[in-house]
Write a protein that holds these residues in place. Sequence first.
Motif, PDB file in Angstrom:
ATOM      1  N   LEU A 110       0.829  -1.199   0.000  1.00 30.90           N
ATOM      2  CA  LEU A 110       0.000   0.000   0.000  1.00 30.90           C
ATOM      3  C   LEU A 110       0.869   1.258   0.000  1.00 30.90           C
ATOM      4  CD1 LEU A 110      -2.698   1.500   0.241  1.00 30.90           C
ATOM      5  CD2 LEU A 110      -2.458   1.301   2.724  1.00 30.90           C
ATOM      6  N   ILE A 111       1.882   1.293   0.836  1.00 35.36           N
ATOM      7  CA  ILE A 111       2.783   2.444   0.901  1.00 35.36           C
ATOM      8  C   ILE A 111       3.499   2.628  -0.436  1.00 35.36           C
ATOM      9  CG2 ILE A 111       4.870   3.354   2.007  1.00 35.36           C
ATOM     10  CD1 ILE A 111       2.301   3.542   3.674  1.00 35.36           C
ATOM     11  N   GLY A 112       3.838   1.556  -1.114  1.00 37.11           N
ATOM     12  CA  GLY A 112       4.504   1.633  -2.408  1.00 37.11           C
ATOM     13  C   GLY A 112       3.633   2.244  -3.492  1.00 37.11           C
ATOM     14  N   VAL A 113       2.319   2.143  -3.361  1.00 36.31           N
ATOM     15  CA  VAL A 113       1.393   2.672  -4.352  1.00 36.31           C
ATOM     16  C   VAL A 113       1.127   4.158  -4.133  1.00 36.31           C
ATOM     17  CG1 VAL A 113      -0.983   2.518  -5.183  1.00 36.31           C
ATOM     18  CG2 VAL A 113       0.289   0.444  -4.698  1.00 36.31           C
ATOM     19  N   LEU A 114       1.152   4.596  -2.890  1.00 38.38           N
ATOM     20  CA  LEU A 114       0.851   5.994  -2.571  1.00 38.38           C
ATOM     21  C   LEU A 114       1.989   6.915  -2.992  1.00 38.38           C
ATOM     22  CD1 LEU A 114      -0.630   5.501   1.004  1.00 38.38           C
ATOM     23  CD2 LEU A 114      -1.868   5.841  -1.135  1.00 38.38           C
ATOM     24  N   PRO A 115       1.671   8.102  -3.503  1.00 36.18           N
ATOM     25  CA  PRO A 115       2.729   9.045  -3.864  1.00 36.18           C
ATOM     26  C   PRO A 115       3.459   9.551  -2.623  1.00 36.18           C
ATOM     27  CG  PRO A 115       0.575  10.063  -4.120  1.00 36.18           C
ATOM     28  CD  PRO A 115       0.337   8.624  -3.784  1.00 36.18           C
ATOM     29  N   SER A 116       4.759   9.748  -2.750  1.00 35.94           N
ATOM     30  CA  SER A 116       5.548  10.187  -1.598  1.00 35.94           C
ATOM     31  C   SER A 116       5.469  11.702  -1.395  1.00 35.94           C
ATOM     32  CB  SER A 116       7.011   9.779  -1.776  1.00 35.94           C
ATOM     33  OG  SER A 116       7.524  10.340  -2.963  1.00 35.94           O
ATOM     34  N   GLU A 117       5.220  12.444  -2.432  1.00 34.73           N
ATOM     35  CA  GLU A 117       5.130  13.900  -2.354  1.00 34.73           C
ATOM     36  C   GLU A 117       3.748  14.344  -2.827  1.00 34.73           C
ATOM     37  OE1 GLU A 117       7.603  16.341  -1.839  1.00 34.73           O
ATOM     38  OE2 GLU A 117       9.210  14.960  -1.393  1.00 34.73           O
ATOM     39  N   PRO A 118       3.144  15.319  -2.166  1.00 30.33           N
ATOM     40  CA  PRO A 118       1.851  15.818  -2.647  1.00 30.33           C
ATOM     41  C   PRO A 118       2.022  16.619  -3.940  1.00 30.33           C
ATOM     42  CG  PRO A 118       2.613  17.119  -0.811  1.00 30.33           C
ATOM     43  CD  PRO A 118       3.581  15.985  -0.962  1.00 30.33           C
ATOM     44  N   ARG A 119       0.971  16.677  -4.730  1.00 29.90           N
ATOM     45  CA  ARG A 119       1.001  17.453  -5.966  1.00 29.90           C
ATOM     46  C   ARG A 119       0.357  18.802  -5.701  1.00 29.90           C
ATOM     47  NH1 ARG A 119      -1.510  15.520 -11.674  1.00 29.90           N
ATOM     48  NH2 ARG A 119      -3.475  15.987 -10.681  1.00 29.90           N
ATOM     49  N   ASP A 120       1.025  19.865  -6.143  1.00 30.33           N
ATOM     50  CA  ASP A 120       0.531  21.224  -5.982  1.00 30.33           C
ATOM     51  C   ASP A 120       0.289  21.841  -7.346  1.00 30.33           C
ATOM     52  OD1 ASP A 120       0.492  21.695  -3.139  1.00 30.33           O
ATOM     53  OD2 ASP A 120       2.681  21.684  -3.182  1.00 30.33           O
ATOM     54  N   LYS A 121      -0.473  22.931  -7.347  1.00 39.42           N
ATOM     55  CA  LYS A 121      -0.743  23.672  -8.572  1.00 39.42           C
ATOM     56  C   LYS A 121      -0.341  25.113  -8.336  1.00 39.42           C
ATOM     57  CE  LYS A 121      -4.500  25.324 -11.453  1.00 39.42           C
ATOM     58  NZ  LYS A 121      -4.098  26.719 -11.359  1.00 39.42           N
ATOM     59  N   GLY A 122       0.220  25.736  -9.363  1.00 40.52           N
ATOM     60  CA  GLY A 122       0.608  27.127  -9.225  1.00 40.52           C
ATOM     61  C   GLY A 122       0.820  27.787 -10.569  1.00 40.52           C
ATOM     62  N   ARG A 123       1.228  29.057 -10.511  1.00 38.72           N
ATOM     63  CA  ARG A 123       1.463  29.852 -11.718  1.00 38.72           C
ATOM     64  C   ARG A 123       2.929  30.237 -11.767  1.00 38.72           C
ATOM     65  NH1 ARG A 123       1.555  35.289 -12.482  1.00 38.72           N
ATOM     66  NH2 ARG A 123       0.856  35.601 -10.353  1.00 38.72           N
ATOM     67  N   VAL A 124       3.550  30.086 -12.933  1.00 37.37           N
ATOM     68  CA  VAL A 124       4.953  30.427 -13.113  1.00 37.37           C
ATOM     69  C   VAL A 124       5.093  31.948 -13.107  1.00 37.37           C
ATOM     70  CG1 VAL A 124       6.939  30.267 -14.660  1.00 37.37           C
ATOM     71  CG2 VAL A 124       5.369  28.325 -14.441  1.00 37.37           C
ATOM     72  N   ILE A 125       5.956  32.446 -12.209  1.00 35.55           N
ATOM     73  CA  ILE A 125       6.149  33.900 -12.124  1.00 35.55           C
ATOM     74  C   ILE A 125       7.536  34.321 -12.595  1.00 35.55           C
ATOM     75  CG2 ILE A 125       4.425  34.237 -10.321  1.00 35.55           C
ATOM     76  CD1 ILE A 125       6.723  34.362  -8.305  1.00 35.55           C
ATOM     77  N   ALA A 126       8.469  33.366 -12.743  1.00 39.53           N
ATOM     78  CA  ALA A 126       9.811  33.683 -13.247  1.00 39.53           C
ATOM     79  C   ALA A 126      10.417  32.415 -13.843  1.00 39.53           C
ATOM     80  CB  ALA A 126      10.695  34.208 -12.134  1.00 39.53           C
ATOM     81  N   VAL A 127      11.247  32.602 -14.861  1.00 43.36           N
ATOM     82  CA  VAL A 127      11.932  31.485 -15.507  1.00 43.36           C
ATOM     83  C   VAL A 127      13.431  31.670 -15.315  1.00 43.36           C
ATOM     84  CG1 VAL A 127      12.356  30.342 -17.712  1.00 43.36           C
ATOM     85  CG2 VAL A 127      10.086  31.226 -17.200  1.00 43.36           C
ATOM     86  N   HIS A 128      14.130  30.570 -14.991  1.00 48.29           N
ATOM     87  CA  HIS A 128      15.565  30.577 -14.763  1.00 48.29           C
ATOM     88  C   HIS A 128      16.217  29.575 -15.712  1.00 48.29           C
ATOM     89  CE1 HIS A 128      14.352  32.619 -11.085  1.00 48.29           C
ATOM     90  NE2 HIS A 128      13.568  31.579 -10.826  1.00 48.29           N
ATOM     91  N   ALA A 129      17.530  29.587 -15.789  1.00 47.60           N
ATOM     92  CA  ALA A 129      18.251  28.665 -16.665  1.00 47.60           C
ATOM     93  C   ALA A 129      17.992  27.203 -16.291  1.00 47.60           C
ATOM     94  CB  ALA A 129      19.743  28.956 -16.618  1.00 47.60           C
TER      95      ALA A 129
END
Length: 73
Positions: A8-27
């Motif tokens: 069961l632990i192997g199936v669950l994602p380890s990190e939560p998924r977030d949503k956002g807006r890109v405000i700056a781009v870097h190299a």
Amino acid sequence: MSNLYRRLIGVLPSEPRDKGRVIAVHADGATVELMTGARVRVRGDAQVGDHVYIRGRVIEGPAPELNGVDQII
């Protein structure tokens, strides 16, 4: 019993998924402002103004541009 728990632990994602807006781009990635107002530096390709899903500080892909809704009772 512990074998089922590990599966069961192997199936669950380890990190939560977030949503956002890109405000700056870097190299090496971008800065994303999350829905909570927090800003995170992430890896991946995007343009300023794009809405993206992120998980584990990596851009997973595009996200819909949805705004929050206030409900009046």
